[in-house]
Scaffold this motif. Sequence first.
Motif, short mmCIF file in Angstrom:
data_model
loop_
_atom_site.label_atom_id
_atom_site.label_comp_id
_atom_site.label_asym_id
_atom_site.label_seq_id
_atom_site.Cartn_x
_atom_site.Cartn_y
_atom_site.Cartn_z
N VAL A 155 44.81 17.50 -2.76
CA VAL A 155 46.00 17.92 -1.97
C VAL A 155 46.68 18.68 -3.03
CG1 VAL A 155 48.33 16.91 -1.44
CG2 VAL A 155 46.18 15.55 -1.02
N GLY A 156 46.91 20.06 -2.32
CA GLY A 156 47.53 20.91 -2.99
C GLY A 156 49.31 21.04 -2.95
N ASP A 157 49.73 21.41 -3.97
CA ASP A 157 51.33 21.42 -4.16
C ASP A 157 52.03 22.48 -3.01
OD1 ASP A 157 53.65 20.61 -4.87
OD2 ASP A 157 53.20 20.29 -7.08
N VAL A 158 53.19 22.57 -3.02
CA VAL A 158 53.86 23.32 -1.97
C VAL A 158 53.60 24.67 -2.35
CG1 VAL A 158 56.09 23.74 -0.81
CG2 VAL A 158 55.58 21.60 -1.92
N HIS A 159 53.24 25.62 -1.49
CA HIS A 159 53.19 27.04 -1.62
C HIS A 159 53.36 27.80 -0.42
CE1 HIS A 159 49.44 27.65 0.64
NE2 HIS A 159 49.19 26.34 0.29
N GLU A 160 53.67 29.24 -0.76
CA GLU A 160 54.16 29.95 0.52
C GLU A 160 52.67 30.37 1.23
OE1 GLU A 160 56.65 33.34 0.33
OE2 GLU A 160 58.05 32.36 -0.94
N ALA A 161 52.79 30.49 2.46
CA ALA A 161 51.75 30.97 3.26
C ALA A 161 51.16 32.37 2.78
CB ALA A 161 51.90 30.98 4.79
N GLU A 175 62.79 32.36 7.29
CA GLU A 175 62.41 31.42 6.11
C GLU A 175 60.95 31.77 6.16
OE1 GLU A 175 63.68 29.52 3.67
OE2 GLU A 175 65.32 30.37 3.75
N PRO A 176 60.21 31.92 4.92
CA PRO A 176 58.76 31.87 5.06
C PRO A 176 58.07 30.60 5.21
CG PRO A 176 59.72 31.94 2.86
CD PRO A 176 60.94 32.05 3.53
N TYR A 177 56.95 30.35 5.63
CA TYR A 177 56.30 29.20 5.82
C TYR A 177 56.01 28.76 4.45
CZ TYR A 177 55.92 29.65 10.87
OH TYR A 177 56.12 29.72 12.35
N ARG A 178 55.81 27.35 4.17
CA ARG A 178 55.62 26.74 3.08
C ARG A 178 54.58 25.54 3.49
NH1 ARG A 178 60.67 28.38 1.97
NH2 ARG A 178 60.97 29.51 0.13
N PHE A 179 53.60 25.50 2.81
CA PHE A 179 52.43 24.57 3.28
C PHE A 179 52.05 23.58 2.15
CE2 PHE A 179 50.94 27.99 5.93
CZ PHE A 179 51.56 27.47 7.15
N VAL A 180 51.70 22.50 2.15
CA VAL A 180 50.88 21.60 1.52
C VAL A 180 49.57 21.56 1.99
CG1 VAL A 180 50.86 19.34 0.57
CG2 VAL A 180 53.13 20.29 1.02
N ASP A 181 48.65 21.65 1.35
CA ASP A 181 47.00 21.71 1.55
C ASP A 181 46.45 20.38 1.34
OD1 ASP A 181 47.26 24.34 2.08
OD2 ASP A 181 46.83 25.13 -0.09
N ILE A 182 45.70 20.04 2.42
CA ILE A 182 44.70 18.87 2.43
C ILE A 182 43.22 19.52 2.63
CG2 ILE A 182 43.88 16.73 2.88
CD1 ILE A 182 46.87 16.06 3.61
N ALA A 183 42.25 19.28 1.62
CA ALA A 183 40.78 19.93 1.90
C ALA A 183 39.83 18.78 1.42
CB ALA A 183 40.75 21.13 1.16
N HIS A 200 46.69 22.71 6.75
CA HIS A 200 48.11 22.93 6.08
C HIS A 200 49.14 22.20 6.90
CE1 HIS A 200 45.65 26.10 4.02
NE2 HIS A 200 45.74 26.75 4.80
N LEU A 201 50.05 21.63 6.09
CA LEU A 201 51.00 20.85 6.47
C LEU A 201 52.32 21.60 6.32
CD1 LEU A 201 50.37 17.44 4.79
CD2 LEU A 201 50.49 17.74 7.42
N ASP A 202 53.00 22.01 7.19
CA ASP A 202 54.49 22.62 7.20
C ASP A 202 55.36 22.06 6.50
OD1 ASP A 202 56.57 24.03 7.37
OD2 ASP A 202 56.34 24.73 9.46
N TRP A 203 55.93 22.64 5.28
CA TRP A 203 56.70 21.85 4.49
C TRP A 203 57.96 21.26 4.91
CZ3 TRP A 203 56.54 18.70 0.60
CH2 TRP A 203 57.65 18.36 -0.20
N THR A 204 58.42 21.93 6.35
CA THR A 204 59.71 21.46 6.81
C THR A 204 59.58 19.90 7.04
OG1 THR A 204 58.78 22.08 9.07
CG2 THR A 204 60.12 23.74 7.80
N TRP A 205 58.35 19.18 7.06
CA TRP A 205 58.45 17.88 7.43
C TRP A 205 59.24 17.14 6.28
CZ3 TRP A 205 56.79 14.29 3.89
CH2 TRP A 205 55.87 14.99 2.87
N ALA A 206 59.14 17.72 4.94
CA ALA A 206 59.84 17.07 3.89
C ALA A 206 61.49 17.22 4.03
CB ALA A 206 59.24 17.48 2.67
N SER A 207 61.83 18.27 4.41
CA SER A 207 63.23 18.60 4.60
C SER A 207 63.71 17.83 5.81
CB SER A 207 63.31 19.97 5.13
OG SER A 207 63.06 20.99 4.11
N ASN A 208 62.98 17.77 6.77
CA ASN A 208 63.23 16.56 8.01
C ASN A 208 63.55 15.25 7.60
OD1 ASN A 208 63.30 19.02 9.65
ND2 ASN A 208 61.39 18.56 10.48
#
Length: 292
Positions: A155-161, A175-183, A200-208
């Motif tokens: 699981v990778g930490d938050v980063h821009e697409a 706003e740029p897309y920010r993702f958390v990766d799972i591989a 890639h999970l869109d980081w907006t879920w955390a903001s929500n």
Amino acid sequence: MQALLQEAASRLHAIEDRLTVRTQIAAAVAAMSIALVSTLAAGAAIISYRHTAALIESSVAGIASSTSARLDRFMATRRQEMKLFTELEPMQRLWQGDPTELRSALEALQRNFDFTWIGFADLNGNVVASTGGLLQGKSVAARPWFKQGLENVVVGDVHEALLLASLLTQRANNEPYRFVDIALPVRDTSGKVIGVLGGHLDWTWASNLIADVQANDGNTDTRLSILSKGGMVLVGPKRETIRYGGDELADMLKVRDGTFRETVDGQQMLTAFHVGNGYRDYQGLNWIVTAS
């Protein structure tokens, strides 16, 4: 006659003396009562203040802790979904089969869960199939999630697409897309690694999630933030700035949770923090949730 007058005067003086003593005693008792009541009132006020302060401290600490737990459970669930998907028996024939069928299966996974993008890359890092066809036929060999995903579930930490930035629809707020990766590695029936499944999970879920907690905090007007293990604000006021660093950050990561007072925008406030501990097999990313 004179003797009688003197005796009466003596008795009057005696009565006056007794009244004076009684008055003095009464005054003293009244003063002591007032002092005692004042002391008790002050003590009650101090106890009440301390009790209220303890309740507030407990409340913000609980909000920070429960929010951190929700973040970790969400990530653990997404991680487990990806892992279970790779182990489904019907998928075994698709990994090295028709890319069109594989893409349909990946898009079904995407519709049911919260991934912005899911793709399967072969051992050389070439994307065989992906949701929306994005990056299909392109190489992701240089991406950290692919390299690490060949070995373990990561699981990778938050980063821009990066590769996907130009392929996704521009957000209304720019706003740029920010993702958390799972591989994770994909294996055939013999257990041999044949590629990597990445999501890639869109980081907006955390903001929500943070917005939901703040909207249902019982009118306590709690302000929440999510920070990286490096002290950078990922969600909350002054995003992408370093909020804590040095010994202060090191102590937070060491003790894992607690409360302290800090000055924010010129005001003293109580801040609680909780460092995520992961959930089940998910080790967590040491995200720090603060509540003020």
